[in-house]
Scaffold this active site. Structure first.
Site, mmCIF file in Angstrom:
data_model
loop_
_atom_site.group_PDB
_atom_site.id
_atom_site.type_symbol
_atom_site.label_atom_id
_atom_site.label_comp_id
_atom_site.label_asym_id
_atom_site.label_seq_id
_atom_site.Cartn_x
_atom_site.Cartn_y
_atom_site.Cartn_z
ATOM 1 N N CYS A 104 0.826 -1.207 0.000
ATOM 2 C CA CYS A 104 0.000 0.000 0.000
ATOM 3 C C CYS A 104 0.860 1.258 0.000
ATOM 4 O O CYS A 104 2.046 1.206 -0.377
ATOM 5 C CB CYS A 104 -1.006 0.025 1.135
ATOM 6 S SG CYS A 104 -2.396 1.151 0.755
ATOM 7 N N ASP A 135 -4.243 1.451 9.386
ATOM 8 C CA ASP A 135 -5.436 2.283 9.582
ATOM 9 C C ASP A 135 -5.960 2.182 10.995
ATOM 10 O O ASP A 135 -6.672 3.064 11.466
ATOM 11 C CB ASP A 135 -6.536 1.863 8.602
ATOM 12 C CG ASP A 135 -6.277 2.448 7.238
ATOM 13 O OD1 ASP A 135 -5.371 1.956 6.547
ATOM 14 O OD2 ASP A 135 -6.946 3.442 6.889
#
Ligand code: RUB
Length: 309
Positions: free
Chosen positions: A125, A194
């Site tokens: 990511c 996250d």
């Protein structure tokens, strides 16, 4: 940019990545509050709570978003006069944005210390926090090369390879399914997150847990770069992090998928890597094993077990 514009940009991922989402939300909230005309205190608070709700509804997984909103709203909620509330909103927003940027440089500095000499890294990511560690380690001459994944379906890997390339770092771009194939060459798997739960599980971009599994099999350690505002207080009381399911058209265009009546296209945006697979979490307060997540939630975010009775 209006509050609705910011919310839309977060929803469509024009603004993305947990820290950038949090900062954009805080800026939008602050600007919205500043734009509110003459209001009595209760109406001012009510309007801000409504605006916070609009922002919170954009993406469900990144806990940086509710944490940032709560940090900024805390003093507003406690304010006794309208002047106090307006000043609290202004100051706490400035403070959050400043602190979150400072956290990134601190994480880069601490993270780089935990990257071995001549290291081959893999990342998945596009994380500002993880990339900061890689760039700082590169500045110290510690990086041999990096393997960066493509990150289907939204291709955040393209942002990562651009950042690594611009920093002069030798980078290999691979499809997600090549992660295990190259893992034997890797010294450290590094990602952002996250959300970190109280038991040290790491919620990050879909595919992270699969790569973590490959890393564990190959005895490659995993390091996670996470500002303290990525830790999820409500998991103390057993709340689960909601995994965002995004539109299927991100995976397969509707015109192709349209007549496949027996096929359902799944598109979860995140997955959970258990604490067992995580060796170290780098926060701006220091490097911790995942088992110490509660300490961060209690001592730095200010939440205790009793808060969730
Ligand atoms: C982004 C993602 C990132 C974390 C951490 O997902 O999974 O690894 O948000 O990023 P998406 P940062 O692209 O769906 O938002 O360290 O920049 O906060």
């Amino acid at each position: 940019m209006s509050l609705e514009d910011t919310a839309e940009k977060i929803r469509t991922m024009e603004i993305r990545g947990a820290a950038l989402i949090a900062r954009a939300a805080v800026e939008a909230l602050c600007k919205y509050g500043e734009g509110l005309g003459e209001l009595a205190l209760p109406e001012f608070k009510e309007e801000l709570e409504r605006a916070a709700g609009v922002l919170l509804a954009t993406r469900p997984t990144a806990v940086s978003l509710p944490n940032a909103v709560n940090i900024v709203m805390k003093d507003v909620r406690n304010a006794d006069t309208i002047a106090e509330a307006r000043e609290a909103l202004r100051l706490s927003s400035i403070e959050f944005i400043r602190d979150s940027k400072e956290a990134l440089s601190k994480i880069a500095e601490i993270g780089a210390r935990h990257i071995p000499e001549n290291a081959v890294l893999m990342t998945h990511c596009n994380s500002q926090a993880a990339i900061g560690c890689i760039i700082e380690a590169h500045r110290q001459g510690k990086i041999r090369e990096v393997y960066a994944t493509e990150v289907r379906p939204r291709n955040q890997g393209l942002l990562t390879i651009r950042a690594l390339n611009d920093a002069g770092i030798k980078t290999n771009f691979i499809v997600d399914s090549a992660a295990r194939f190259y893992m034997k060459k890797v010294d450290l798997f590094i990602t952002g997150t996250d959300a970190v739960t109280v038991n040290g599980a790491v919620v990050n971009k879909i595919g992270t847990s699969q790569i973590a599994l490959a890393a564990r099999e190959a005895r490659v350690p995993m390091m996670v770069a996470a500002e303290t505002f990525k830790f999820a207080p409500k998991t103390i009381a057993g709340d689960l992090i909601k995994i965002e399911e995004r539109d299927s058209s991100e995976v397969l265009a509707k015109k192709i998928a349209g007549d496949l009546d027996n096929v359902t296209i799944k598109n979860p945006a995140f997955d959970v890597t258990p604490a067992d697979f995580v060796d170290l979490i780098i926060t701006e307060k220091g490097a911790i094993p995942p088992e110490m997540a509660y300490i961060i939630i209690r001592d730095y975010l200010g939440w205790e077990i009793g808060d969730f009775r």
